[in-house]
Write a protein that holds these residues in place. Sequence first.
Motif, mmCIF file in Angstrom:
data_model
loop_
_atom_site.group_PDB
_atom_site.id
_atom_site.type_symbol
_atom_site.label_atom_id
_atom_site.label_comp_id
_atom_site.label_asym_id
_atom_site.label_seq_id
_atom_site.Cartn_x
_atom_site.Cartn_y
_atom_site.Cartn_z
ATOM 1 N N ILE A 165 99.126 127.924 120.773
ATOM 2 C CA ILE A 165 99.682 129.052 120.026
ATOM 3 C C ILE A 165 99.232 130.389 120.618
ATOM 4 C CG2 ILE A 165 99.842 127.704 117.900
ATOM 5 C CD1 ILE A 165 97.645 129.590 116.783
ATOM 6 N N PHE A 166 98.046 130.423 121.247
ATOM 7 C CA PHE A 166 97.642 131.651 121.932
ATOM 8 C C PHE A 166 98.508 131.881 123.162
ATOM 9 C CE2 PHE A 166 94.013 131.758 119.208
ATOM 10 C CZ PHE A 166 93.478 133.033 119.297
ATOM 11 N N THR A 167 98.792 130.828 123.903
ATOM 12 C CA THR A 167 99.619 130.954 125.096
ATOM 13 C C THR A 167 101.032 131.387 124.745
ATOM 14 O OG1 THR A 167 98.332 129.263 126.262
ATOM 15 C CG2 THR A 167 100.536 129.723 127.096
ATOM 16 N N ASP A 168 101.570 130.843 123.668
ATOM 17 C CA ASP A 168 102.949 131.149 123.275
ATOM 18 C C ASP A 168 103.096 132.538 122.670
ATOM 19 O OD1 ASP A 168 103.651 128.632 124.102
ATOM 20 O OD2 ASP A 168 103.779 127.762 122.091
ATOM 21 N N ASN A 169 102.025 133.067 122.066
ATOM 22 C CA ASN A 169 102.201 134.282 121.271
ATOM 23 C C ASN A 169 101.239 135.430 121.582
ATOM 24 O OD1 ASN A 169 104.167 133.187 119.075
ATOM 25 N ND2 ASN A 169 102.518 131.669 119.129
ATOM 26 N N ILE A 170 100.079 135.123 122.163
ATOM 27 C CA ILE A 170 99.050 136.153 122.350
ATOM 28 C C ILE A 170 98.813 136.481 123.813
ATOM 29 C CG2 ILE A 170 96.617 136.717 122.018
ATOM 30 C CD1 ILE A 170 98.115 136.828 119.427
ATOM 31 N N TYR A 171 98.724 135.453 124.651
ATOM 32 C CA TYR A 171 98.405 135.677 126.057
ATOM 33 C C TYR A 171 99.609 136.202 126.834
ATOM 34 C CZ TYR A 171 94.144 132.925 125.204
ATOM 35 O OH TYR A 171 92.940 132.467 124.717
ATOM 36 N N ASP A 172 99.308 136.971 127.905
ATOM 37 C CA ASP A 172 100.352 137.443 128.809
ATOM 38 C C ASP A 172 100.872 136.281 129.659
ATOM 39 O OD1 ASP A 172 100.002 140.101 128.014
ATOM 40 O OD2 ASP A 172 98.425 140.432 129.506
#
Length: 445
Positions: free
Chosen positions: A354-361
């Motif tokens: 979920i960080f990769t999909d929504n937070i990380y560049d």
Amino acid sequence: MIKVSFDEITDVLLDIFRANSEALPAISPFIVNRDLYGKVSLVFREEIEDHPQTKEAIEKISTLMAEKLGNHCAPSDRIVFFEPSLDSVKIGGVCHSMEEFPSVTVVDRVTCESDWTKIEPEKSGCPRIVFFSIKGGVGRSTATAIVAWALAQGGKKVMVVDLDLESPGLSRSLLSEDKRPRFGVTDWLVEDLVENGDLVFKDMVATSDLSYDGEIYVVPAHGDKPGEYISKLGRVWMPKTTPEGKREAWPRRLNRLLLDLESTLEPDVILIDSRSGIDEIASACITDLGAAGILLFALDGDQTWSGYEVLFRHWLKTGVSELIRERLHVVGAMIPDIDKGDYFRELLENSWKIFTDNIYDEIPALSSPENGTTEGIYPFNFDEADETAPHYPWPIRWNRGFSSLKSIHSKITTIDKTQVNGVFGSLVEGVQKILDTGGPQDDRR
């Protein structure tokens, strides 16, 4: 009549704007206004009201809105407005640009005073760390108490504030019954509405007898005798009208209280136990208080990740992720003893996703100096196994001795650092790192 749900409004508007994309430059910038009922109207600059070309384009777009939005379109005589200042229209609303059409601003009128998209910058001075969870029952309040104890063991002056006002109880873990103060946060928020805050301010803090080498100042949700707590709770979120006639939203009042407490007690760190869930109380704790660290407690399950994904997607959609993402860190709550390796791997994998999909560049394709690559500038992105990353959970081991908040005060009096490190060691180390470096990550990307 066509029936359209609230979630379909944006897609319908995008289709209308795409079909009229050639006309948009002449009428832009403009505002899509969604009122408290979810009805949509358009607001344009006053200067284009009488232009024949723009008048025709606006009429065409508003007609399509009436046809395709159904009950979510404002009445025919209130679909289109012209104002001398678009900025004045945005006041009091939650604003974000519309994808594909950056000159179109969506302004949502909502009932709550807090706004998940208005991110206060990290506050200078005494750092604030927020303990938050999407779901209750994850041991968040217990963890807050243990971190306070551990920091005080190291000589820190710690202020702990219970802002889980609808489910209070943190003070029980750090204060014996005879130590609880007369008032709490709820009392102050109510009295402040009538310029009576000083009546309770001097008696809303107690010092824990578990402080040891440092100090633990406890600011409870309510005092030793809650009194008419339900009636008070129905008033704490009220905005205040000052004697000068200015309006002060309740998150601003709360921030003023924290500043006054900080000035009086001079702590080294403020730990804030937030309400769980995605509501305006939690929003104030996470976005309005300028926290240096925001700890996201997580159990590995669909309810946890779907909740965080809703929040993360909202930040992504409204373009504010970059303002808060370096302050986030996941805490793996209640890691089971049985199959703990498999459990942690799944927790890590879901968190990273979920960080990769929504937070990380997104990581750009490899490039060279000839096409403009600048050395030393890196995207905010982390490998799944990077232990310094925001998504990498700080694990809290499940332990029967710490599973009951009611027993924590007596439990703390008999435990030592070895016991705490075995269960909460990663969390305590992570919080200490925030205090040492100014943020949850070692390497600020």
